[in-house]
Design an enzyme around this catalytic site. Structure first.
Site, PDB file in Angstrom:
ATOM      1  N   GLN A  47     -33.647 -27.663 -26.437  1.00 34.98           N
ATOM      2  CA  GLN A  47     -33.689 -29.060 -26.222  1.00 34.98           C
ATOM      3  C   GLN A  47     -34.071 -29.812 -27.588  1.00 34.98           C
ATOM      4  OE1 GLN A  47     -35.065 -28.262 -23.051  1.00 34.98           O
ATOM      5  NE2 GLN A  47     -32.794 -28.379 -22.010  1.00 34.98           N
ATOM      6  N   ASN A  67     -29.546 -31.751 -25.128  1.00 32.81           N
ATOM      7  CA  ASN A  67     -29.452 -30.374 -24.668  1.00 32.81           C
ATOM      8  C   ASN A  67     -28.756 -29.614 -25.997  1.00 32.81           C
ATOM      9  OD1 ASN A  67     -30.471 -30.304 -22.085  1.00 32.81           O
ATOM     10  ND2 ASN A  67     -28.454 -30.740 -21.178  1.00 32.81           N
ATOM     11  N   CYS A  76     -36.927 -34.579 -18.775  1.00 34.11           N
ATOM     12  CA  CYS A  76     -37.334 -32.908 -18.909  1.00 34.11           C
ATOM     13  C   CYS A  76     -38.771 -32.772 -18.775  1.00 34.11           C
ATOM     14  CB  CYS A  76     -36.897 -32.468 -20.134  1.00 34.11           C
ATOM     15  SG  CYS A  76     -37.277 -30.732 -20.693  1.00 34.11           S
ATOM     16  N   GLY A  77     -39.236 -31.901 -17.575  1.00 34.73           N
ATOM     17  CA  GLY A  77     -40.527 -31.890 -17.379  1.00 34.73           C
ATOM     18  C   GLY A  77     -41.290 -31.253 -18.369  1.00 34.73           C
ATOM     19  N   HIS A 162     -30.336 -32.036  -9.599  1.00 35.44           N
ATOM     20  CA  HIS A 162     -30.706 -30.394  -9.289  1.00 35.44           C
ATOM     21  C   HIS A 162     -29.677 -30.190  -7.936  1.00 35.44           C
ATOM     22  CE1 HIS A 162     -33.653 -29.616 -12.355  1.00 35.44           C
ATOM     23  NE2 HIS A 162     -33.637 -31.233 -12.323  1.00 35.44           N
ATOM     24  N   ASN A 193     -28.122 -29.271 -12.683  1.00 36.41           N
ATOM     25  CA  ASN A 193     -28.833 -28.151 -12.924  1.00 36.41           C
ATOM     26  C   ASN A 193     -28.910 -27.288 -11.549  1.00 36.41           C
ATOM     27  OD1 ASN A 193     -30.319 -28.869 -15.698  1.00 36.41           O
ATOM     28  ND2 ASN A 193     -30.750 -30.765 -14.516  1.00 36.41           N
ATOM     29  N   GLU A 211     -29.744 -24.448 -16.529  1.00 39.55           N
ATOM     30  CA  GLU A 211     -29.834 -25.848 -16.928  1.00 39.55           C
ATOM     31  C   GLU A 211     -28.574 -26.290 -17.749  1.00 39.55           C
ATOM     32  OE1 GLU A 211     -33.267 -27.685 -18.946  1.00 39.55           O
ATOM     33  OE2 GLU A 211     -34.321 -25.800 -18.709  1.00 39.55           O
ATOM     34  N   ARG A 212     -28.237 -27.667 -17.114  1.00 45.60           N
ATOM     35  CA  ARG A 212     -27.089 -28.384 -17.572  1.00 45.60           C
ATOM     36  C   ARG A 212     -26.944 -28.177 -19.236  1.00 45.60           C
ATOM     37  NH1 ARG A 212     -26.940 -34.692 -16.012  1.00 45.60           N
ATOM     38  NH2 ARG A 212     -28.879 -34.189 -16.798  1.00 45.60           N
ATOM     39  N   CYS A 220     -38.157 -24.401 -16.338  1.00 52.39           N
ATOM     40  CA  CYS A 220     -37.440 -25.684 -16.367  1.00 52.39           C
ATOM     41  C   CYS A 220     -38.404 -26.734 -15.298  1.00 52.39           C
ATOM     42  CB  CYS A 220     -35.982 -25.919 -15.695  1.00 52.39           C
ATOM     43  SG  CYS A 220     -35.050 -27.557 -15.215  1.00 52.39           S
ATOM     44  N   THR A 222     -38.380 -30.081 -14.407  1.00 47.50           N
ATOM     45  CA  THR A 222     -37.902 -30.931 -13.225  1.00 47.50           C
ATOM     46  C   THR A 222     -37.067 -29.822 -12.084  1.00 47.50           C
ATOM     47  OG1 THR A 222     -35.664 -31.055 -14.555  1.00 47.50           O
ATOM     48  CG2 THR A 222     -37.279 -32.967 -14.761  1.00 47.50           C
ATOM     49  N   GLY A 223     -36.726 -28.781 -12.834  1.00 49.22           N
ATOM     50  CA  GLY A 223     -36.404 -27.699 -11.523  1.00 49.22           C
ATOM     51  C   GLY A 223     -37.384 -27.442 -10.791  1.00 49.22           C
TER      52      GLY A 223
END
Length: 286
Positions: A47, A67, A76-77, A162, A193, A211-212, A220, A222-223
């Site tokens: 990213q 992205n 994005c975490g 997600h 995602n 990831e998308r 990831c 957030t994932g």
């Protein structure tokens, strides 16, 4: 040709080009992002992050996330941890705690004495319409028909959407084959995602994420948070969870209900660079 300065950073192998658009505004086209993200012809990254001045009074900074395919996304975490480290390192702030504006709200980021970065990721969004996800009513799990097979997923937004699938053996899952079909599934209007979750015990899970717009990444943030939320809603884990990703480990805390999700992990500066800004689509390279 215009030159720009950037930092290459990574959080558990999820890597970023980070650009200071606070002191000098920067605008990128999708073609420019794709050129920068190319791992042979550009700098290479999952990213591109732009640090900007905030648009609201209760935020210290704003950030935008692109992205590798040029698409702009919401959050994005791993990226927000790296962004906070970047802002401190560039001398744009001396604060230990920063309020970072995202598309959907605020992320509060704290630089800890041990070098780790803790992020208040906010409350998980489970309402299908808000994720967005096409479902008649909110549920813990949903059936999803993918390439002729019916999967059982949880749908969660951590500022971005997600779909989380619980699996028995993460190493045997063909993530790069199934992931694209879930990412582009018609029940997720903005794409999604795709997360694959294996429970080790009540305080430990393993996760891989397709990831998308970026494909499978080494980590990831957030994932990882979405996976903990999904596992906790299913009664599989407790409130404090170690999350092992391919690039390393995050710690995620969620008490459940209306409480915020907290994520703690590293942010690493790799190198600084200067390069010509790639031409926008249709521009001459001469």
């Amino acid at each position: 040709m215009q030159e720009f300065r950037f930092a290459k950073m990574q959080g558990l192998g999820n890597d970023f080009i980070v650009i200071d658009a606070v002191t000098e505004p920067v605008s990128l086209t999708g073609a420019q992002v794709r050129a920068l993200a190319h791992r042979r012809l550009g700098v290479g990254c999952d990213q591109v992050l732009l640090a900007e001045a905030p648009s609201r009074d209760d935020a210290d900074f704003r950030y935008r996330i692109y992205n590798a395919d040029g698409s702009e996304v919401e959050h994005c975490g791993n990226g927000v941890r790296c962004l906070a480290h970047f802002l401190r390192r560039r001398g744009l702030t001396e604060a230990d705690t920063l309020r970072i504006e995202t598309v959907n709200g605020l992320a509060t980021v704290t630089m800890q004495a041990d070098g780790m970065v803790r992020v208040d990721m906010g409350m998980p969004v489970l309402d299908p319409e808000a994720i967005p996800f096409n479902a008649r009513e909110q549920a813990v799990t949903y059936p999803l028909l993918v390439d002729g097979a019916q999967l059982e997923i949880s749908a969660v937004s951590m500022g971005n959407p997600h779909a989380v699938l619980v699996v028995d053996d993460l190493d045997r899952v063909p993530v790069t084959e199934i992931g694209p079909h879930i990412e582009a599934h018609g029940d997720f209007p903005n794409r999604v995602n795709a997360g694959f979750l294996q429970v080790v015990d009540r305080g430990h899970i393993r996760v891989r994420v397709y990831e998308r717009g970026a494909g499978e990444t080494l980590a990831c943030g957030t994932g990882a948070c979405a996976a903990v939320v999904a596992a906790r809603l299913r009664g599989l884990v407790d409130s404090h969870v170690r999350v092992d990703l391919r690039g390393g480990t995050l710690v995620v805390d969620w008490q459940g209900g209306d409480e915020a999700v907290y994520m703690t992990g590293p942010a690493v500066h790799v190198f600084d660079g200067v390069m010509p800004l790639p031409p926008a689509e249709g521009e001459s390279t001469r």
